[in-house]
Design a protein around this motif. Structure first.
Motif: not given
Ligand SMILES: *Cc1c(COP(=O)(O)O)cnc(C)c1O
Length: 224
Positions: A34, A199-200, A215, A217-218
């Motif tokens: 994203k 997440m991260t 999941r 991202g960062s």
């Molecule tokens: C943005 C997002 C992530 C990833 O987040 P990071 O902290 O950047 O790894 C995971 N899950 C959802 C639902 C998100 O919106």
């Protein structure tokens, strides 16, 4: 460089799996792309990344139009019924089903496309900021029953977002609550192979609690 961030993340996943006594191959890494462009996704793809996550319906639609299904798309954001039509043709998994109404719309769109959409139900395990997910267990069971009976949806598991705070105790509780709900639902006969959590900031902890989809991202795209 994305290739380096990716390999660092994969290494950390390996260490977390080892600590938890789990197989590396049981944890699927979803690169959350994203807000990042086509070039970055291509770069990650060329570094061997296959699964990508998006949280906005139109953004997924547009990226899918460019990249297509050379990668596997996961929709992870909160989803309004009127945008399901953008997501169903592109996504292989929808992680964020949080109402019966939304599940019904997904089934309808999937039926039109003659596909079976893989879905997870988003359970809200923390009372924090995010509006996403349902905190109502009965609603989770209702959605699961509907999905189980639908020809156009395959129920694959549960998803949650842990609270974003310094202290890890609340995240620990989030992940253990999701695993407990999965166990409870399994006892009621739902298969639920996947737990999408981590997440991260908290993926190692999520792996400890049995995450099968993380999941990130960062750590991949912003080098955190
Ligand atoms: C943005 C997002 C992530 C990833 O987040 P990071 O902290 O950047 O790894 C995971 N899950 C959802 C639902 C998100 O919106």
């Amino acid at each position: 460089m994305i290739i380096e961030s990716l390999s660092r993340v994969r290494e950390r996943i390996g260490i977390a799996c080892e600590k938890a006594g789990r197989d590396y191959s049981d944890v699927l890494l979803i690169a959350v792309s994203k807000n990042h462009g086509i070039a970055e996704i291509r770069e990650a793809e060329q570094s061997g990344q296959i699964h990508f996550g998006e949280n906005k319906a139109q953004e997924l639609r547009d990226k899918f139009a460019e990249i297509g299904d050379s990668v596997i798309w996961h929709f992870i954001g909160s989803l309004q019924s009127n945008k399901v039509k953008y997501v169903v043709p592109a996504a292989t998994f929808i992680h964020s089903v949080d109402s019966l109404k939304l599940a019904e719309e997904i089934a309808k769109q999937a039926e039109l496309k003659q596909i079976k959409m893989k879905c997870l139900i988003e359970y809200k395990t923390s009372s924090e900021t995010s509006k996403a997910g349902t905190a109502d267990k009965e609603e989770v069971f209702r959605i699961a029953e509907f999905m189980q009976s639908s020809q156009s949806i395959s129920l694959r598991g549960l998803m949650t977002i842990a609270p974003f705070v310094e202290d890890i105790a609340p995240a620990r509780k989030s992940f253990s609550d999701l695993a407990d709900l999965r166990d409870e639902m399994r006892r009621s006969g739902f298969a639920l192979p996947h737990l999408s959590m981590g997440m991260t900031n908290d993926f190692e902890l999520a792996i400890e609690y049995g995450a099968t989809m993380i999941r990130i991202g960062s750590a991949i795209f912003n080098n955190c």
